[in-house]
Write an enzyme that holds these catalytic residues in place. Structure first.
Site, PDB file in Angstrom:
ATOM      1  N   ASP A 162      37.133  47.391  27.073  1.00  0.00           N
ATOM      2  CA  ASP A 162      37.442  46.167  27.673  1.00  0.00           C
ATOM      3  C   ASP A 162      36.017  45.273  27.732  1.00  0.00           C
ATOM      4  O   ASP A 162      35.145  45.866  28.251  1.00  0.00           O
ATOM      5  CB  ASP A 162      37.940  46.301  28.910  1.00  0.00           C
ATOM      6  CG  ASP A 162      38.492  45.259  29.848  1.00  0.00           C
ATOM      7  OD1 ASP A 162      39.095  44.421  29.093  1.00  0.00           O
ATOM      8  OD2 ASP A 162      38.473  45.142  31.213  1.00  0.00           O
ATOM      9  N   HIS A 163      36.085  43.871  27.239  1.00  0.00           N
ATOM     10  CA  HIS A 163      35.114  43.135  27.286  1.00  0.00           C
ATOM     11  C   HIS A 163      33.658  43.832  26.557  1.00  0.00           C
ATOM     12  O   HIS A 163      32.584  43.735  27.355  1.00  0.00           O
ATOM     13  CB  HIS A 163      34.638  42.865  28.666  1.00  0.00           C
ATOM     14  CG  HIS A 163      35.714  41.862  29.327  1.00  0.00           C
ATOM     15  ND1 HIS A 163      35.732  40.685  29.357  1.00  0.00           N
ATOM     16  CD2 HIS A 163      36.777  42.241  30.091  1.00  0.00           C
ATOM     17  CE1 HIS A 163      37.000  40.166  29.724  1.00  0.00           C
ATOM     18  NE2 HIS A 163      37.427  41.172  30.318  1.00  0.00           N
ATOM     19  N   ASP A 219      34.009  40.410  23.087  1.00  0.00           N
ATOM     20  CA  ASP A 219      34.142  39.216  23.845  1.00  0.00           C
ATOM     21  C   ASP A 219      32.980  38.364  23.712  1.00  0.00           C
ATOM     22  O   ASP A 219      32.027  38.393  24.251  1.00  0.00           O
ATOM     23  CB  ASP A 219      34.327  39.561  25.378  1.00  0.00           C
ATOM     24  CG  ASP A 219      34.400  38.609  26.187  1.00  0.00           C
ATOM     25  OD1 ASP A 219      34.535  37.130  25.612  1.00  0.00           O
ATOM     26  OD2 ASP A 219      34.705  38.539  27.486  1.00  0.00           O
ATOM     27  N   GLU A 223      38.379  36.899  21.714  1.00  0.00           N
ATOM     28  CA  GLU A 223      38.725  36.008  22.992  1.00  0.00           C
ATOM     29  C   GLU A 223      38.085  34.782  22.464  1.00  0.00           C
ATOM     30  O   GLU A 223      37.134  34.464  22.075  1.00  0.00           O
ATOM     31  CB  GLU A 223      38.053  36.501  24.256  1.00  0.00           C
ATOM     32  CG  GLU A 223      38.281  35.608  25.267  1.00  0.00           C
ATOM     33  CD  GLU A 223      38.322  36.056  26.705  1.00  0.00           C
ATOM     34  OE1 GLU A 223      38.066  37.121  26.864  1.00  0.00           O
ATOM     35  OE2 GLU A 223      38.057  35.300  27.659  1.00  0.00           O
ATOM     36  N   SER A 272      45.937  40.440  37.656  1.00  0.00           N
ATOM     37  CA  SER A 272      46.464  41.094  38.610  1.00  0.00           C
ATOM     38  C   SER A 272      47.035  40.219  39.544  1.00  0.00           C
ATOM     39  O   SER A 272      46.701  39.020  39.867  1.00  0.00           O
ATOM     40  CB  SER A 272      45.202  41.954  39.517  1.00  0.00           C
ATOM     41  OG  SER A 272      45.022  42.846  38.859  1.00  0.00           O
ATOM     42  N   ILE A 325      45.360  44.639  33.754  1.00  0.00           N
ATOM     43  CA  ILE A 325      45.259  44.836  35.129  1.00  0.00           C
ATOM     44  C   ILE A 325      44.329  45.760  35.766  1.00  0.00           C
ATOM     45  O   ILE A 325      44.498  47.072  35.370  1.00  0.00           O
ATOM     46  CB  ILE A 325      47.064  45.327  35.739  1.00  0.00           C
ATOM     47  CG1 ILE A 325      48.042  44.305  35.139  1.00  0.00           C
ATOM     48  CG2 ILE A 325      46.848  45.580  37.013  1.00  0.00           C
ATOM     49  CD1 ILE A 325      49.126  44.631  35.366  1.00  0.00           C
TER      50      ILE A 325
HETATM   51  P1  13P Z   1      42.115  41.377  36.968  1.00  0.00           P
HETATM   52  O1  13P Z   1      40.700  41.249  37.641  1.00  0.00           O
HETATM   53  O2  13P Z   1      43.153  40.244  37.289  1.00  0.00           O
HETATM   54  O3  13P Z   1      42.831  42.682  37.103  1.00  0.00           O
HETATM   55  O4  13P Z   1      41.826  41.529  35.518  1.00  0.00           O
HETATM   56  C1  13P Z   1      41.491  42.583  34.807  1.00  0.00           C
HETATM   57  C2  13P Z   1      41.069  42.232  33.434  1.00  0.00           C
HETATM   58  O5  13P Z   1      41.139  41.228  32.853  1.00  0.00           O
HETATM   59  C3  13P Z   1      40.314  43.367  32.745  1.00  0.00           C
HETATM   60  O6  13P Z   1      39.903  43.099  31.167  1.00  0.00           O
HETATM   61  O1  G3H Z   2      37.355  42.438  33.292  1.00  0.00           O
HETATM   62  C1  G3H Z   2      36.637  43.457  33.774  1.00  0.00           C
HETATM   63  C2  G3H Z   2      37.306  44.427  34.356  1.00  0.00           C
HETATM   64  O2  G3H Z   2      38.050  44.179  35.618  1.00  0.00           O
HETATM   65  C3  G3H Z   2      36.402  45.756  34.704  1.00  0.00           C
HETATM   66  O3  G3H Z   2      35.232  45.408  35.355  1.00  0.00           O
HETATM   67  O4  G3H Z   2      33.183  45.822  34.703  1.00  0.00           O
HETATM   68  O5  G3H Z   2      33.583  45.794  37.219  1.00  0.00           O
HETATM   69  O6  G3H Z   2      34.329  47.699  35.485  1.00  0.00           O
HETATM   70  P1  G3H Z   2      33.921  46.161  35.697  1.00  0.00           P
HETATM   71 ZN    ZN Z   3      39.083  40.885  31.457  1.00  0.00          ZN
END
Ligand code: 13P
Ligand code: G3H
Ligand code: ZN
Length: 335
Positions: free
Chosen positions: A94-95, A116, A146, A229, A270
């Site tokens: 993620d990201h 990202d 993205e 979320s 989420i």
């Molecule tokens: P939320 O903070 O809305 O759960 O989003 C999570 C998210 O986009 C993780 O990449």
């Molecule tokens: O989009 C981000 C996610 O909610 C992950 O968050 O970098 O605090 O693990 P984090």
């Molecule tokens: Zn995100």
């Protein structure tokens, strides 16, 4: 030593997204950092027969340890097999913010990565994303890019039009980079405070007009929604009741997400909702049992509540429930 996701029994999102597109549902992407969250996600998805994307941020990867995390994902696959259930599991970064991080995840068994580059200029974003796609595709790993920046808490979401994805950029971005899916900005944002509402004000609707224009320009192409979320009031209230202070936390209404899931949105992210459930239940159990100090006694109930929430979301919001076995059986033909 590098390992392919295929050796771990993980899959990419290709078949999942095709089925989601055809069937008008979305694949849930749940973030995890620890064993209890992983158990809840896997059990909630088995219970509802849903495909799942296990999502790991770079912070989560550091927190859990990259090697341990890889074996946790492998353990999740084996746990599903041992139970006799069949659901497809994707392990997704993620990201991702650098080529090196994406490469490291691909080399340690991830089947999907996000690069990202949304904060970069359009040209720099294309350049960085293309570099990741080139490496990932050699390893048969899929890539999420993205375009558009998700609004932060300080922004007035409704007024900051410049943050939304510009539909006129999407075709060039997708063709130039070769990405497999595209995260867009249509009014969602990360965290538990997505909108600053005044007394009596409603949550502003997502920008479905932008989404429709993107779908028109990229027919059949998988779209991703971050920051999705719903910040369920029941858990915010529980946190506040048992000593927390989350005033004014508000998320994306579930009916908006249900509508998005029926469109080209194939992946819904989420994280915050899971964090809120765990925090709410842990606070409640510890407040009601001040003598308790066995982590199983407060993490266990949190884990159960999270599993329930996930199974319900898959059924009522994403619509992914009931599609796990069907997709996994298709994957197994090529595994
Ligand atoms: P939320 O903070 O809305 O759960 O989003 C999570 C998210 O986009 C993780 O990449
Ligand atoms: O989009 C981000 C996610 O909610 C992950 O968050 O970098 O605090 O693990 P984090
Ligand atoms: Zn995100």
């Amino acid at each position: 030593m590098s390992v392919s996701y295929k050796e771990l029994g993980l899959v990419t999102t290709r078949v999942m997204f095709q089925k989601a597109m055809d069937g008008g549902f979305a694949i849930p992407a749940y973030n995890f950092n620890n064993m209890e969250q992983l158990q809840s996600i896997i059990r909630g998805c088995m219970e509802s027969d849903s495909p799942v994307i296990l999502q790991v941020s770079s912070g989560a990867r550091k927190y859990a340890d990259p090697t341990l995390l890889r074996y946790m994902a492998l353990g999740a696959v084996e746990m599903v097999k041992a139970s006799g259930a069949k659901i497809p599991i994707t392990l997704h970064l993620d990201h991702g913010d650098t080529f090196e991080l994406c490469k490291s995840c691909i080399d340690s068994g991830f089947s999907s990565v996000m690069i990202d580059g949304s904060h970069l200029s359009f040209e720099e974003n294309i350049q960085l994303t293309s570099k990741v796609v080139e490496y990932a595709h050699k390893c048969d790993v899929v890539v999420e890019g993205e375009l558009g920046v998700l609004a932060g808490i300080e922004d007035n979401v409704a007024a900051e039009k410049s943050h939304y994805t510009q539909p006129e950029e999407v075709e060039e971005f997708v063709t130039q980079t070769g990405v497999d899916s595209l995260a867009i900005s249509i009014g969602t944002s990360h965290g538990a405070y997505k909108f600053k509402l005044k007394e009596g004000e409603q949550v502003p609707p997502l920008r479905f007009d932008i989404l429709e224009e993107i779908e028109r320009r990229l027919p059949g192409f998988p779209i991703v929604l971050h920051g999705s979320s719903s910040v369920l009031p029941v858990y915010v209230d529980m946190i506040n009741q048992y000593g927390g202070r989350l005033e004014g936390a508000v998320g994306i209404p579930e009916d908006q997400l249900r509508k998005a899931a029926k469109s080209a949105v194939c992946k819904i992210n989420i994280d915050s909702d899971g964090r809120l459930v765990v925090t709410a239940v842990v606070r409640k159990v510890l407040a009601e049992n001040p003598k308790e100090f066995d982590p199983r006694k407060y993490l266990g109930p949190a884990r159960e509540e999270l599993q329930e929430m996930i199974a319900r979301k898959n059924k009522d919001v994403l619509g992914s429930a009931g599609h796990g076995r069907e997709i996994m059986e298709e994957e197994e033909i090529v595994l």
